[in-house]
Write a protein that holds these residues in place. Structure first.
Motif, PDB file in Angstrom:
ATOM      1  N   GLU A 149      45.155-119.205   1.618  1.00 56.23           N
ATOM      2  CA  GLU A 149      45.519-120.349   2.535  1.00 56.23           C
ATOM      3  C   GLU A 149      46.113-121.558   1.773  1.00 56.23           C
ATOM      4  N   LEU A 150      45.906-121.683   0.680  1.00 56.81           N
ATOM      5  CA  LEU A 150      46.620-122.800  -0.106  1.00 56.81           C
ATOM      6  C   LEU A 150      48.024-122.340  -0.516  1.00 56.81           C
ATOM      7  N   ASN A 151      48.274-121.203  -0.568  1.00 56.27           N
ATOM      8  CA  ASN A 151      49.498-120.470  -1.117  1.00 56.27           C
ATOM      9  C   ASN A 151      49.602-121.021  -2.597  1.00 56.27           C
ATOM     10  N   LEU A 152      48.438-120.802  -3.245  1.00 52.44           N
ATOM     11  CA  LEU A 152      48.519-121.181  -4.829  1.00 52.44           C
ATOM     12  C   LEU A 152      49.577-120.392  -5.760  1.00 52.44           C
ATOM     13  N   SER A 153      49.950-121.026  -6.559  1.00 52.33           N
ATOM     14  CA  SER A 153      50.840-120.196  -7.666  1.00 52.33           C
ATOM     15  C   SER A 153      50.036-119.460  -8.454  1.00 52.33           C
ATOM     16  N   VAL A 154      50.587-118.776  -9.299  1.00 50.00           N
ATOM     17  CA  VAL A 154      49.782-118.046 -10.458  1.00 50.00           C
ATOM     18  C   VAL A 154      49.172-118.925 -11.336  1.00 50.00           C
ATOM     19  N   SER A 155      49.886-119.854 -11.811  1.00 51.99           N
ATOM     20  CA  SER A 155      48.981-120.720 -12.697  1.00 51.99           C
ATOM     21  C   SER A 155      47.755-121.606 -11.752  1.00 51.99           C
ATOM     22  N   GLN A 156      48.202-121.861 -10.609  1.00 48.36           N
ATOM     23  CA  GLN A 156      46.943-122.622  -9.864  1.00 48.36           C
ATOM     24  C   GLN A 156      45.958-121.808  -9.632  1.00 48.36           C
ATOM     25  N   GLU A 157      46.339-120.479  -9.125  1.00 45.09           N
ATOM     26  CA  GLU A 157      45.044-119.701  -8.878  1.00 45.09           C
ATOM     27  C   GLU A 157      44.155-119.481 -10.157  1.00 45.09           C
ATOM     28  N   GLN A 158      45.064-119.355 -11.455  1.00 39.41           N
ATOM     29  CA  GLN A 158      44.155-119.092 -12.602  1.00 39.41           C
ATOM     30  C   GLN A 158      43.442-120.328 -13.177  1.00 39.41           C
ATOM     31  N   TYR A 159      43.898-121.476 -12.684  1.00 41.75           N
ATOM     32  CA  TYR A 159      43.148-122.686 -12.895  1.00 41.75           C
ATOM     33  C   TYR A 159      41.850-122.594 -11.770  1.00 41.75           C
ATOM     34  N   MET A 160      42.312-122.386 -10.725  1.00 41.98           N
ATOM     35  CA  MET A 160      41.132-122.245  -9.734  1.00 41.98           C
ATOM     36  C   MET A 160      39.864-121.358 -10.175  1.00 41.98           C
ATOM     37  N   LEU A 161      40.412-120.445 -10.786  1.00 47.50           N
ATOM     38  CA  LEU A 161      39.390-119.170 -11.343  1.00 47.50           C
ATOM     39  C   LEU A 161      38.634-119.672 -12.351  1.00 47.50           C
ATOM     40  N   GLN A 162      39.244-120.523 -13.214  1.00 49.66           N
ATOM     41  CA  GLN A 162      38.703-121.054 -14.648  1.00 49.66           C
ATOM     42  C   GLN A 162      37.709-122.088 -14.122  1.00 49.66           C
ATOM     43  N   CYS A 163      37.997-122.887 -13.031  1.00 48.47           N
ATOM     44  CA  CYS A 163      37.154-124.074 -12.606  1.00 48.47           C
ATOM     45  C   CYS A 163      35.992-123.209 -12.061  1.00 48.47           C
ATOM     46  N   PRO A 166      32.911-121.553 -18.392  1.00 47.91           N
ATOM     47  CA  PRO A 166      33.182-120.949 -19.747  1.00 47.91           C
ATOM     48  C   PRO A 166      33.248-119.434 -19.893  1.00 47.91           C
ATOM     49  N   ALA A 167      32.457-118.955 -18.888  1.00 49.18           N
ATOM     50  CA  ALA A 167      32.376-117.295 -18.876  1.00 49.18           C
ATOM     51  C   ALA A 167      33.694-116.629 -18.551  1.00 49.18           C
ATOM     52  N   ALA A 168      33.897-115.432 -19.289  1.00 50.11           N
ATOM     53  CA  ALA A 168      35.278-114.915 -19.125  1.00 50.11           C
ATOM     54  C   ALA A 168      35.410-114.433 -17.553  1.00 50.11           C
ATOM     55  N   ILE A 169      36.661-114.514 -17.135  1.00 57.63           N
ATOM     56  CA  ILE A 169      37.028-114.217 -15.748  1.00 57.63           C
ATOM     57  C   ILE A 169      37.149-112.516 -15.704  1.00 57.63           C
ATOM     58  N   PRO A 170      36.296-112.090 -14.844  1.00 59.10           N
ATOM     59  CA  PRO A 170      36.226-110.299 -14.868  1.00 59.10           C
ATOM     60  C   PRO A 170      37.524-109.778 -14.690  1.00 59.10           C
ATOM     61  N   ALA A 171      37.649-108.655 -15.262  1.00 60.25           N
ATOM     62  CA  ALA A 171      39.111-107.854 -15.492  1.00 60.25           C
ATOM     63  C   ALA A 171      39.297-107.404 -13.862  1.00 60.25           C
ATOM     64  N   TYR A 172      38.614-107.144 -13.235  1.00 55.38           N
ATOM     65  CA  TYR A 172      38.970-106.793 -11.859  1.00 55.38           C
ATOM     66  C   TYR A 172      39.239-107.869 -10.772  1.00 55.38           C
ATOM     67  N   THR A 173      39.001-109.002 -11.147  1.00 53.94           N
ATOM     68  CA  THR A 173      39.294-110.196 -10.172  1.00 53.94           C
ATOM     69  C   THR A 173      40.300-110.198  -9.615  1.00 53.94           C
ATOM     70  N   CYS A 174      41.659-110.026 -10.218  1.00 58.52           N
ATOM     71  CA  CYS A 174      42.811-110.110  -9.417  1.00 58.52           C
ATOM     72  C   CYS A 174      43.216-109.131  -8.665  1.00 58.52           C
ATOM     73  N   ARG A 175      42.969-107.860  -9.105  1.00 56.97           N
ATOM     74  CA  ARG A 175      43.168-106.754  -8.295  1.00 56.97           C
ATOM     75  C   ARG A 175      42.348-106.718  -7.045  1.00 56.97           C
ATOM     76  N   VAL A 176      41.284-107.310  -6.953  1.00 54.68           N
ATOM     77  CA  VAL A 176      40.085-107.088  -5.914  1.00 54.68           C
ATOM     78  C   VAL A 176      40.704-108.404  -4.824  1.00 54.68           C
ATOM     79  N   MET A 177      40.879-109.576  -5.769  1.00 52.54           N
ATOM     80  CA  MET A 177      41.549-110.769  -4.791  1.00 52.54           C
ATOM     81  C   MET A 177      42.694-110.163  -4.080  1.00 52.54           C
ATOM     82  N   GLN A 178      43.619-109.699  -4.656  1.00 54.45           N
ATOM     83  CA  GLN A 178      45.018-109.103  -3.799  1.00 54.45           C
ATOM     84  C   GLN A 178      44.694-108.184  -2.932  1.00 54.45           C
ATOM     85  N   SER A 179      43.625-107.229  -2.968  1.00 56.16           N
ATOM     86  CA  SER A 179      43.240-106.364  -2.020  1.00 56.16           C
ATOM     87  C   SER A 179      42.728-107.030  -0.631  1.00 56.16           C
TER      88      SER A 179
END
Length: 309
Positions: A221-235, A239-252
């Protein structure tokens, strides 16, 4: 008093007089919100409230009794604006007006941090909503409504349903368990006040779901760029690692969201709300995401995109 629909003004005046013993001195129709009619009302005791009157066709799309149960469940979290009145039969709602921080930058770090914190607070809360928000169940429900009312869709949509079913099943296998989710985290549903407190409003589609649905919808909805989405996920993950499946499932989920809200838009068009161009945008974008990944089996060809008229 500003000019508005006479029937709406009469409803507002009657409601606020009967429940608050207050007369409406002024009314402002808010531009926010695609589902309902929202009004800021100034009362003769100087209190300001927001009254929601359901839009056309919403009774087909939303279970107001589930909504009310879920609103009551989140009261201890203090992430919704104060709820003053709710009628589960009519869908009319009254909340306290909250002054929003002017000119909020929805892709800036302050907003992204506040919004992701609100979503994480919801996702990790010891709360259970009354209903399950399942993507394909919703898509099938809305598709059935379009068939019932003979609503025209893109010619290839019916043939795409098995593909969407497979995408949903794969996402659910990969994604973590369900939790309380908002399911419609558009930027307009976040209010950042002058003290930088973040409220999450409009809980019509709330239900138990994967937290990645909310994160995917927020990014889309915010049309976030790749770097903005990565920052959102880091927020969100800290400090925990972002799960490996996150981006794939989010795209689905983004594909499923575009197709779900495409159907929603066409239903709203049928009930005389002109979201045709919006719906076509979501359909075309969903098709584009389908074609840009490995979501489609090799033997399936994508239909041509729809061009707004």
């Amino acid at each position: 008093m500003s000019f508005l629909y006479p029937a709406h003004i009469a409803t507002l005046q009657s409601l606020l007089l009967s429940h608050y013993n207050s007369h409406v001195t002024d009314v402002y129709k808010l531009s926010k919100g695609m589902t309902n009619h929202n009004y800021k009302c100034v009362l003769d005791n100087h209190e300001q409230v927001i009254v929601r009157l359901p839009g056309n066709g919403t009774s087909l799309l939303i279970n107001r009794h589930d909504e009310y149960h879920n609103l009551c469940a989140i009261v201890p979290l203090f992430i919704n604006v104060p709820l003053l009145y709710f009628n589960a039969d009519t869908g009319i709602q009254v909340t306290r007006f909250v002054t929003e921080l002017p000119e909020t930058d929805h892709t800036g770090s302050i907003f992204l941090q506040a919004a992701t914190a609100a979503m994480k607070k919801l996702h990790t809360a010891p709360v259970r909503f009354n209903n399950r928000f399942a993507a394909m169940s919703m898509i099938r429900q809305y598709y059935d409504i379009t068939c019932q009312y003979d609503i025209a869709l893109a010619p290839a949509f019916a043939a795409m349903l098995p593909v969407l079913e497979r995408i949903a099943e794969e996402a659910e296998r990969e994604a973590p368990g369900i939790c309380p989710c908002h399911n419609d985290p558009v930027p307009e549903n976040f209010i950042l006040d002058r003290r930088y407190r973040c409220y999450l409003i409009d809980w019509e589609y709330a239900g138990m779901n994967s937290p990645l649905w909310d994160l995917a919808a927020f990014s889309l909805e915010l049309n976030l760029s790749v770097s903005q989405e990565q920052y959102m996920l880091q927020c969100y993950y800290g400090p925990a690692a972002i799960p490996a499946y996150t981006c794939r499932v989010m795209q689905s989920y983004k594909i499923l969201q575009d197709m779900l809200w495409y159907l929603w838009s066409m239903i709203k068009v049928h009930f005389h709300t002109d979201y045709f161009a919006y719906g076509v945008m979501r359909y075309n974008r969903g098709l584009s995401m389908l074609s840009s990944g490995d979501f489609l089996p090799p033997h399936i060809r994508l239909p041509e995109t729809v061009v707004p008229v």
